[in-house]
Design a protein around this motif. Structure first.
Motif, PDB file in Angstrom:
ATOM      1  N   GLY A   3       1.319   3.901  -5.625  1.00  0.00           N
ATOM      2  CA  GLY A   3       0.488   3.176  -4.331  1.00  0.00           C
ATOM      3  C   GLY A   3      -0.756   3.396  -4.367  1.00  0.00           C
ATOM      4  N   LYS A   4      -1.470   3.613  -5.199  1.00  0.00           N
ATOM      5  CA  LYS A   4      -2.907   3.764  -5.392  1.00  0.00           C
ATOM      6  C   LYS A   4      -3.913   2.667  -5.830  1.00  0.00           C
ATOM      7  N   ARG A   5      -4.964   2.494  -5.439  1.00  0.00           N
ATOM      8  CA  ARG A   5      -5.877   1.163  -5.374  1.00  0.00           C
ATOM      9  C   ARG A   5      -6.945   1.861  -6.164  1.00  0.00           C
TER      10      ARG A   5
END
Length: 315
Positions: free
Chosen positions: A77-79
């Protein structure tokens, strides 16, 4: 008067064991990264020796690594941060630490042994030390120089008597020296420009992805048609394995970069040499020095001295 606060010791049941502390130390990651680099260079020689053009091999290495890292970011769930500061960091660190050295490797490994090339990579710690001294206009502590020289001696014991540069052509050996110089520059840049609080996975993804996008136009312009997507044999599999190793290696690289400086991290070159020699001996029957095991002991001593793991009286 202010109250003096003292740190309370952890209960014995909560203290990490010596073995666990060692496994969590930068030393273990440095050894792992070195092993990954050495094996990757040997597989790179295998790829180009079987006719894969250097730019094509580099692109697919970057492509495979980027896909793996992007998938890991989605799962977690990282950007990816695309601000100017981060984009600059991705591109510069990638050119110095990935594309430049790796392209040199793909070109010169057609002409020199994998063991000899990884031996030359060992020069990156000494080059890092010298560059830091010039940039800071002062010499680093004597114990760090002693540790680096110990490591260099350890590698030399196992390699200088095993490889003959004369048969490979001095032009290619000189060209190969560009790789450790670029790696040394990358060590210093990553350490000094490391974005505060950045996530190692995101940095690795951005750096490798930026290099993939830079190499892609060259690949199209040169008209290379090679693709390892449909695995037809061991050559294609080797390229995909290099990509996977690259992804793992740079996640570890950015994690370690937060706990040690460029000089400490540059010890990766020593372990890259040892693993490269071993892999080259297995895959290409390159000569294996009988002094290898002695050099490993000296190498570990040099790493311990440089990273301050030994309490020396003259520090």
């Amino acid at each position: 008067m202010g109250q003096i606060l003292t740190e309370r010791p952890l209960p014995l049941t909560h203290r990490p064991s010596a073995g666990r502390q060692f496994l969590q130390s930068p030393t273990v990651s440095i050894i792992a990264i070195g092993a990954i680099v050495g094996v990757s260079y040997t597989l790179a020689k295998f790829a180009v020796a079987n006719g894969i053009p250097p730019f094509a091999a580099l692109f697919w290495q970057l492509f495979g690594a980027t896909i793996i890292l992007l998938a890991a970011m989605v799962v977690r769930g990282k950007r990816l941060d695309l601000s100017p500061q981060y984009l600059r960091y991705y591109i510069i660190s990638g050119l110095l630490g990935v594309s430049g050295p790796q392209l040199i490797a793909y070109v010169v490994l057609k002409h020199i042994p994998a063991g000899l090339f990884t031996t030359l990579i060992t020069l990156s710690p000494l080059a890092t030390f010298m560059m830091v001294s010039v940039v800071d206009r002062q010499l680093l502590p004597l114990y760090r120089l002693a540790g680096i020289l110990l490591g260099l001696i350890g590698i030399s014991m196992a390699t200088l008597s095993s490889f003959d540069a004369g048969n490979s052509g001095y032009v290619w050996v000189i060209a190969a020296l560009g790789a450790p110089l670029l790696l040394a520059s990358g060590n210093i840049y990553r350490n000094r420009a490391y974005p505060k609080g950045a996530d190692p996975l995101a940095l690795a993804t951005g750096m490798l992805g930026s290099q993939m996008l830079l190499v892609w136009p060259v690949l199209i312009y040169r008209g290379y048609s090679f693709s390892p997507v449909d695995i037809a044999g061991t050559v294609e599999a080797a390229v995909l394995i290099i990509g996977a190793l690259t992804a793992i290696g740079y996640i570890l690289t950015f994690a370690v970069q937060r706990t040690t400086d460029g000089v400490g991290f540059s010890q990766v070159g020593y372990f890259a040499t040892l693993s490269g020699i071993a892999a080259g001996a297995v895959l290409f029957a390159e000569p294996l020095s009988p002094l290898l095991f002695v050099s490993i002991a000296v190498l570990f001593l040099g790493l311990a001295v440089t990273n301050g793991h030994l309490n020396l009286p003259w520090r």
